[in-house]
Every structure is written in C-alpha cells, then in structure tokens.
Motif scaffolding. Structure first.
Motif, mmCIF file in Angstrom:
data_model
loop_
_atom_site.group_PDB
_atom_site.id
_atom_site.type_symbol
_atom_site.label_atom_id
_atom_site.label_comp_id
_atom_site.label_asym_id
_atom_site.label_seq_id
_atom_site.Cartn_x
_atom_site.Cartn_y
_atom_site.Cartn_z
ATOM 1 N N LYS A 213 0.784 -0.903 0.336
ATOM 2 C CA LYS A 213 0.083 0.408 0.090
ATOM 3 C C LYS A 213 0.796 1.092 0.318
ATOM 4 O O LYS A 213 0.117 2.036 -0.269
ATOM 5 C CB LYS A 213 -1.333 0.068 1.381
ATOM 6 N N GLU A 214 1.745 1.388 0.690
ATOM 7 C CA GLU A 214 2.738 2.547 0.756
ATOM 8 C C GLU A 214 3.489 2.541 -0.572
ATOM 9 O O GLU A 214 3.316 3.584 -0.904
ATOM 10 C CB GLU A 214 4.444 1.991 2.079
ATOM 11 N N LEU A 215 3.765 1.810 -1.161
ATOM 12 C CA LEU A 215 4.217 1.779 -2.181
ATOM 13 C C LEU A 215 3.815 2.190 -3.514
ATOM 14 O O LEU A 215 3.773 3.158 -4.649
ATOM 15 C CB LEU A 215 5.123 0.211 -3.108
ATOM 16 N N LEU A 216 2.348 2.049 -3.152
ATOM 17 C CA LEU A 216 1.057 2.202 -4.174
ATOM 18 C C LEU A 216 0.876 3.408 -4.193
ATOM 19 O O LEU A 216 -0.562 4.713 -4.761
ATOM 20 C CB LEU A 216 0.631 0.868 -4.773
ATOM 21 N N SER A 217 0.660 3.439 -3.080
ATOM 22 C CA SER A 217 0.156 5.044 -2.238
ATOM 23 C C SER A 217 -1.703 5.029 -2.472
ATOM 24 O O SER A 217 -2.288 6.140 -2.797
ATOM 25 C CB SER A 217 0.504 6.774 -2.861
ATOM 26 N N ILE A 218 -1.604 3.958 -2.064
ATOM 27 C CA ILE A 218 -3.456 3.475 -2.008
ATOM 28 C C ILE A 218 -3.611 2.922 -0.152
ATOM 29 O O ILE A 218 -2.962 2.921 0.157
ATOM 30 C CB ILE A 218 -3.516 2.158 -2.908
#
Length: 260
Positions: A213-218
């Motif tokens: 989630k952090e990597l994809l900003s979701i």
C-alpha cells in the motif's frame, strides 16, 4: 517497460484490481524493499512481497537457521538447518518468483552500516526481535527519509504500524511510543517468553500488505495508528499514536541528531 505475457499471467489478480492495474504492478517490479530480519516476521514478508512482484528485496540477517526456528520461520526448512538465513530465504524467493532479485546482506545492522544499506531502498520493513535494533532502525529510517513498516510479536500478541515521522505533519516515530530502550533484564524476546508460530504469519502478512500500500500510495496506511492483534481473543483493534513534541528524535527540540 511493458509486462511480459508471463507477467500478465502471474500478476493477473493484481492487474484486475482498479487500485493496482498494470501500472501499479510495473511500479512494484521497479520497487526495492529492505527486510530487516529473516526470521518469524521476515519469512512471510519475503515470501508475500516476492509473490507480489516487488522487484528487489534486500534481506539483512547475520544468523543461521536452527531447528527451533522452524516452528514459525516458514522461509526455511529442515534441510536448511545450519545455513545462513539470508541465503536460505533467498533460495525460497528464487523458487517462488524469478522476477525478484534478492540482495543478501549477511551481517547485523549497526550504526556504522545502517545509513548506507537503507539508502538503496524505497521502503524498510522491521522483522527484528530486539529493542536495540528497533531503535537503530527507527532512527536510521528517520534520517534517511524512508517509510518503516514495523511489526512485533510475543506469545499470543502482535502489533503493526508504519513510521513516517520525517514527513510534515503529526506522524510519530518509534521513540514517540517508547522514548528509551527497556533495560536488558526487562526486555523479552520470543526465545525467552515463547510465541505462537502462526502469529508470525498473521503479523508478517499484514506488514506485507501495508508495504505494498505504501509503495503504491493506495488505501489508508497505519502511520499514526497502531494495529493490535490478540490471537487468544481473536480480536484486532486500532489505537491512535500521536507525535510526541518532546520526542528526542522527531520532537520540537531533538537531542538525537545522528546515529550512534
């Protein structure tokens, strides 16, 4: 670079998710995550992040596989007893997904090497089980401006949070929760107090979710919130963790200005 036919097939269940899609999967393949500790939490982290297609995984650990590890450290098997944990974990990742490059750091994280190692990654995950390394990792990620997805387990309890205190706003760091390390005679490890093996899978898997989630900003991350899991009660609960203005690292008048 476009996804290959094999990658379109391998990551099909990601690609059909509106929040990820082909562009998100390509971003994962370009991403680099450091996993600190190749044990109970590091094992599910390595396997699920590899399965997700995170292109580069760094794994740092200076320990060897022991028979007592196998109750919870699922990246290793009986045949790996005596082998380096990072090498054993790298082999498990290679069997799972050839898209993933593993950088094996067969060493202990120290004040001398932490900044250099962390600098090469987009995000760091904490799978350690000792207070000294936790504090060092928190400080290094703060100074290096790297998001830190932290997990901890003991007996039947687990906790997960994300630290991004380097960002503007009210994000806390690990020292906002625990200003100083506990005395050596008070701090407990899984080897001393015991741990339910499958608990490591629950907490490590949640850490992997939060890292993606952090990597994809979701979605909504765990920065500023602590997720607690009580396995005996089968209960998750979430509590807010405010930034401490008197924190020695990220507070208004910090006294910690570098790694030591």
């Amino acid at each position: 670079m476009a996804l290959s036919d094999d990658q379109l097939d391998r990551y099909a269940r990601h690609i059909i998710l509106r929040e990820i899609g082909g562009a998100g999967q390509q971003k994962l393949l370009r991403s680099k995550i450091l996993i600190v500790g190749a044990g109970g939490l590091g094992s599910p982290l390595a396997l699920y992040l590899a399965a997700a297609g995170v292109g580069t995984l760094g794994i740092i650990d200076d320990d060897a596989v022991d028979l007592s590890n196998l109750q919870r450290q699922i990246a290793h098997g009986t045949a790996d007893i005596g082998a380096s944990k990072v090498e054993s974990a790298a082999q498990s990742v290679a069997r799972l997904n050839p898209d993933v490059t593993v950088i094996a750091h067969k060493e202990r994280l120290t004040a001398d090497n932490a900044a250099r190692i962390i600098a090469g990654y987009d995000l760091v995950t904490d799978g350690t089980d000792n207070s000294e390394t936790r504090f060092l990792l928190n400080d290094a990620c703060y100074f290096g401006k790297k998001p830190l997805v932290s997990g901890a387990i003991l007996q039947f309890d687990g906790q997960i949070t994300t630290f991004k205190a380097y960002e503007e706003g009210a994000n806390p760091c690990y020292r906002c929760l625990f200003p100083v390390p506990p005395p050596p005679d008070v701090a407990q490890t899984c080897g001393e107090a015991g741990v339910l093996g499958a608990l490591a899978g629950v907490v490590g898997s949640v850490q992997a979710v939060e890292a993606v989630k952090e990597l994809l900003s979701i979605g909504e991350g765990l920065s500023g919130r602590l997720l607690l899991y009580d396995a005996l009660a089968a209960e998750f609960r979430k509590i807010k963790v405010p930034r401490d203005p008197n924190c020695p690292l990220c507070g208004n008048s910090p006294s910690i200005t570098g790694l030591s």
